[in-house]
Design a protein around this motif. Structure first.
Motif, PDB file in Angstrom:
ATOM      1  N   ALA A  15      18.638  -0.190   9.945  1.00  0.00           N
ATOM      2  CA  ALA A  15      18.234  -0.484   8.564  1.00  0.00           C
ATOM      3  C   ALA A  15      16.740  -0.273   8.374  1.00  0.00           C
ATOM      4  CB  ALA A  15      18.613  -1.924   8.208  1.00  0.00           C
ATOM      5  N   ILE A  16      15.950  -0.656   9.366  1.00  0.00           N
ATOM      6  CA  ILE A  16      14.502  -0.479   9.278  1.00  0.00           C
ATOM      7  C   ILE A  16      14.152   1.004   9.235  1.00  0.00           C
ATOM      8  CG2 ILE A  16      12.335  -0.795  10.550  1.00  0.00           C
ATOM      9  CD1 ILE A  16      13.607  -3.466  11.597  1.00  0.00           C
ATOM     10  N   ALA A  17      14.764   1.789  10.115  1.00  0.00           N
ATOM     11  CA  ALA A  17      14.473   3.218  10.164  1.00  0.00           C
ATOM     12  C   ALA A  17      14.868   3.923   8.868  1.00  0.00           C
ATOM     13  CB  ALA A  17      15.195   3.855  11.350  1.00  0.00           C
ATOM     14  N   ALA A  18      15.901   3.419   8.208  1.00  0.00           N
ATOM     15  CA  ALA A  18      16.388   4.052   6.977  1.00  0.00           C
ATOM     16  C   ALA A  18      15.583   3.649   5.742  1.00  0.00           C
ATOM     17  CB  ALA A  18      17.855   3.693   6.768  1.00  0.00           C
ATOM     18  N   HIS A  19      14.667   2.701   5.872  1.00  0.00           N
ATOM     19  CA  HIS A  19      13.860   2.266   4.723  1.00  0.00           C
ATOM     20  C   HIS A  19      13.031   3.445   4.205  1.00  0.00           C
ATOM     21  CE1 HIS A  19      10.833   0.068   2.408  1.00  0.00           C
ATOM     22  NE2 HIS A  19      11.633  -0.977   2.437  1.00  0.00           N
ATOM     23  N   PRO A  20      12.967   3.639   2.882  1.00  0.00           N
ATOM     24  CA  PRO A  20      12.294   4.829   2.347  1.00  0.00           C
ATOM     25  C   PRO A  20      10.797   4.902   2.632  1.00  0.00           C
ATOM     26  CG  PRO A  20      12.916   3.300   0.585  1.00  0.00           C
ATOM     27  CD  PRO A  20      13.608   2.837   1.823  1.00  0.00           C
ATOM     28  N   GLY A  40      16.743  10.487  10.293  1.00  0.00           N
ATOM     29  CA  GLY A  40      15.980  11.711  10.079  1.00  0.00           C
ATOM     30  C   GLY A  40      14.499  11.564  10.354  1.00  0.00           C
ATOM     31  N   LEU A  41      14.133  10.580  11.157  1.00  0.00           N
ATOM     32  CA  LEU A  41      12.727  10.349  11.481  1.00  0.00           C
ATOM     33  C   LEU A  41      12.314  11.183  12.697  1.00  0.00           C
ATOM     34  CD1 LEU A  41      12.476   6.469  11.094  1.00  0.00           C
ATOM     35  CD2 LEU A  41      11.883   8.234   9.412  1.00  0.00           C
ATOM     36  N   PRO A  42      11.007  11.333  12.925  1.00  0.00           N
ATOM     37  CA  PRO A  42      10.545  12.020  14.133  1.00  0.00           C
ATOM     38  C   PRO A  42      10.981  11.262  15.379  1.00  0.00           C
ATOM     39  CG  PRO A  42       8.754  11.772  12.540  1.00  0.00           C
ATOM     40  CD  PRO A  42       9.897  10.929  12.044  1.00  0.00           C
ATOM     41  N   PRO A  43      10.949  11.923  16.540  1.00  0.00           N
ATOM     42  CA  PRO A  43      11.308  11.246  17.789  1.00  0.00           C
ATOM     43  C   PRO A  43      10.459  10.007  18.023  1.00  0.00           C
ATOM     44  CG  PRO A  43      11.142  13.601  18.143  1.00  0.00           C
ATOM     45  CD  PRO A  43      10.621  13.341  16.763  1.00  0.00           C
ATOM     46  N   VAL A  44      11.015   9.062  18.741  1.00  0.00           N
ATOM     47  CA  VAL A  44      10.346   7.781  18.998  1.00  0.00           C
ATOM     48  C   VAL A  44       9.357   7.934  20.153  1.00  0.00           C
ATOM     49  CG1 VAL A  44      10.697   5.374  19.644  1.00  0.00           C
ATOM     50  CG2 VAL A  44      12.382   6.544  18.200  1.00  0.00           C
ATOM     51  N   PRO A  45       8.086   7.554  19.957  1.00  0.00           N
ATOM     52  CA  PRO A  45       7.138   7.600  21.061  1.00  0.00           C
ATOM     53  C   PRO A  45       7.291   6.383  21.964  1.00  0.00           C
ATOM     54  CG  PRO A  45       6.029   6.800  19.110  1.00  0.00           C
ATOM     55  CD  PRO A  45       7.443   7.133  18.698  1.00  0.00           C
ATOM     56  N   MET A  46       6.852   6.525  23.199  1.00  0.00           N
ATOM     57  CA  MET A  46       6.905   5.408  24.128  1.00  0.00           C
ATOM     58  C   MET A  46       5.787   4.419  23.852  1.00  0.00           C
ATOM     59  SD  MET A  46       7.915   7.076  27.803  1.00  0.00           S
ATOM     60  CE  MET A  46       8.365   5.443  28.434  1.00  0.00           C
ATOM     61  N   LEU A  67       0.845  -1.191   0.000  1.00  0.00           N
ATOM     62  CA  LEU A  67       0.000   0.000   0.000  1.00  0.00           C
ATOM     63  C   LEU A  67       0.883   1.245   0.000  1.00  0.00           C
ATOM     64  CD1 LEU A  67      -2.752  -0.931   2.617  1.00  0.00           C
ATOM     65  CD2 LEU A  67      -2.639  -1.450   0.169  1.00  0.00           C
ATOM     66  N   ASP A  68       0.464   2.244  -0.755  1.00  0.00           N
ATOM     67  CA  ASP A  68       1.263   3.460  -0.889  1.00  0.00           C
ATOM     68  C   ASP A  68       0.887   4.450   0.217  1.00  0.00           C
ATOM     69  OD1 ASP A  68       3.002   5.355  -1.814  1.00  0.00           O
ATOM     70  OD2 ASP A  68       1.669   6.085  -3.404  1.00  0.00           O
ATOM     71  N   VAL A  69       1.227   4.105   1.436  1.00  0.00           N
ATOM     72  CA  VAL A  69       0.965   4.964   2.591  1.00  0.00           C
ATOM     73  C   VAL A  69       2.198   4.933   3.500  1.00  0.00           C
ATOM     74  CG1 VAL A  69      -1.536   4.621   2.545  1.00  0.00           C
ATOM     75  CG2 VAL A  69      -0.101   3.071   3.876  1.00  0.00           C
ATOM     76  N   PRO A  70       2.366   5.950   4.333  1.00  0.00           N
ATOM     77  CA  PRO A  70       3.496   5.931   5.271  1.00  0.00           C
ATOM     78  C   PRO A  70       3.393   4.747   6.228  1.00  0.00           C
ATOM     79  CG  PRO A  70       2.533   8.132   5.124  1.00  0.00           C
ATOM     80  CD  PRO A  70       1.588   7.211   4.421  1.00  0.00           C
ATOM     81  N   ILE A  71       4.547   4.230   6.595  1.00  0.00           N
ATOM     82  CA  ILE A  71       4.608   3.074   7.499  1.00  0.00           C
ATOM     83  C   ILE A  71       5.290   3.479   8.804  1.00  0.00           C
ATOM     84  CG2 ILE A  71       5.684   0.814   7.872  1.00  0.00           C
ATOM     85  CD1 ILE A  71       5.406   0.290   4.886  1.00  0.00           C
ATOM     86  N   HIS A  72       4.663   3.085   9.902  1.00  0.00           N
ATOM     87  CA  HIS A  72       5.304   3.182  11.211  1.00  0.00           C
ATOM     88  C   HIS A  72       5.642   1.754  11.634  1.00  0.00           C
ATOM     89  CE1 HIS A  72       4.467   7.480  12.322  1.00  0.00           C
ATOM     90  NE2 HIS A  72       3.738   7.325  11.222  1.00  0.00           N
ATOM     91  N   ALA A  73       6.926   1.505  11.757  1.00  0.00           N
ATOM     92  CA  ALA A  73       7.403   0.145  12.034  1.00  0.00           C
ATOM     93  C   ALA A  73       7.504  -0.079  13.534  1.00  0.00           C
ATOM     94  CB  ALA A  73       8.761  -0.071  11.385  1.00  0.00           C
ATOM     95  N   LEU A  74       6.887  -1.159  14.010  1.00  0.00           N
ATOM     96  CA  LEU A  74       6.927  -1.516  15.422  1.00  0.00           C
ATOM     97  C   LEU A  74       7.970  -2.603  15.629  1.00  0.00           C
ATOM     98  CD1 LEU A  74       3.102  -1.583  16.208  1.00  0.00           C
ATOM     99  CD2 LEU A  74       4.702   0.333  16.270  1.00  0.00           C
ATOM    100  N   LEU A  75       8.945  -2.310  16.445  1.00  0.00           N
ATOM    101  CA  LEU A  75      10.047  -3.236  16.728  1.00  0.00           C
ATOM    102  C   LEU A  75       9.717  -3.949  18.032  1.00  0.00           C
ATOM    103  CD1 LEU A  75      12.966  -0.773  15.919  1.00  0.00           C
ATOM    104  CD2 LEU A  75      11.551  -2.106  14.346  1.00  0.00           C
ATOM    105  N   GLY A 109       8.205   6.437  10.669  1.00  0.00           N
ATOM    106  CA  GLY A 109       8.463   6.456  12.101  1.00  0.00           C
ATOM    107  C   GLY A 109       8.690   5.055  12.612  1.00  0.00           C
ATOM    108  N   VAL A 110       9.348   4.952  13.764  1.00  0.00           N
ATOM    109  CA  VAL A 110       9.564   3.657  14.404  1.00  0.00           C
ATOM    110  C   VAL A 110       9.165   3.769  15.869  1.00  0.00           C
ATOM    111  CG1 VAL A 110      11.408   2.879  12.870  1.00  0.00           C
ATOM    112  CG2 VAL A 110      11.976   4.210  14.905  1.00  0.00           C
TER     113      VAL A 110
END
Length: 266
Positions: free
Chosen positions: A120-125, A164-170, A101-109, A129-130
């Motif tokens: 590497a995950i954070a640098a994915h285009p 260069g991503l936004p700060p990480v939320p808790m 899907l062509d939408v922004p992804i927030h990756a949950l680690l 956010g992570v």
């Protein structure tokens, strides 16, 4: 910057509009952990109907894209007005490549592998956010003391900043009645460079805002720095009235502090 994120279960459609009205900066409609396996299909239908009716765009947490439930989620959400996808169980960029899907992804680690591969995950285009899934991570690593998570949190904070991503939320605080514990935990995360927090109940939102509200001392210090920078103009280092010098990153942080204080005062 986003300060509060509120999860709402996908199988509770009567709560969707209430979540939007709660004042949370972002509403996350959840198809994953908050929904029992027997109700996954029902939750998916609810979310598709809600978003398809022209309601405010929301984040949607899908099931793991490597599973059949996750693949069903992605097919059902195709073409709908999503603000972003929250993708759980991300352990490598290969997981992200499963999302078409062509939408922004927030990756949950949420695993050791996810944290190890955080950079590497954070640098994915595709990643906007992570965040950490701390309950799953603590369970995998047999962590019983929240302090033991600090090292892992810092790794993700560094990975996000480097990309260069936004700060990480808790991550969420599971006990909705323990407001004192939530406040203390959130303040601890703030000290580690985390910003904002996910919530599972609207009553947690004011506590999260309180934890991130700059103190009067912080505001006064930030105003001193910002005013000195304004007087100095475009220079590499700024002299404060007490003789100390600060550079551009400190000035930028001071301005962010003042902006946040103004925002939370309204």
């Amino acid at each position: 910057m986003t300060l509060t994120w509120l999860y709402v279960p996908g199988d509770r459609p009567e709560r969707f509009d209430k979540a939007v009205a709660s004042g949370a900066d972002v509403v996350i409609v959840d198809l994953e952990d908050a929904v029992a396996p027997a109700r996954k299909d029902e939750a998916r239908r609810n979310v598709v109907e809600y978003l398809g009716a022209g309601r405010p765009a929301a984040h949607v947490r899908v099931n793991d894209p490597a599973t059949e439930q996750g693949r069903r989620d992605l097919r059902a959400l195709a073409g709908l007005p999503l603000a972003a996808l929250r993708v759980p169980k991300v352990e490598s960029v290969a997981t992200l490549d499963l999302v078409d899907l062509d939408v922004p992804i927030h990756a949950l680690l949420e695993s050791a592998a996810g944290v190890v591969n955080a950079a590497a995950i954070a640098a994915h285009p595709r990643v906007a956010g992570v965040a950490l899934g701390e309950q799953d991570l603590a369970a995998e690593l047999s962590i019983t003391d929240e302090a033991a998570l600090d090292h892992l949190r810092l790794q993700v904070v560094l990975a996000a900043a480097a990309a260069g991503l936004p700060p990480v939320p808790m991550s969420v605080y599971a006990n909705v009645t323990d407001e004192g514990g939530l406040l203390a935990s959130t303040r601890r995360g703030r000290g580690l460079g985390l910003f904002g927090r996910a919530a599972i109940h609207p009553r947690q939102l004011p506590v999260i805002r309180e934890a991130f509200t700059p103190t009067p001392e912080e505001v006064a210090r930030a105003r001193e720095i910002a005013e000195a920078a304004e007087l100095a103009g475009d220079v590499g280092a700024v002299a404060l009235p007490d003789g100390r010098f600060v550079d551009a990153p400190v000035v930028a942080r001071a301005r962010r502090t003042l902006a946040l204080a103004d925002r939370l005062a309204t």
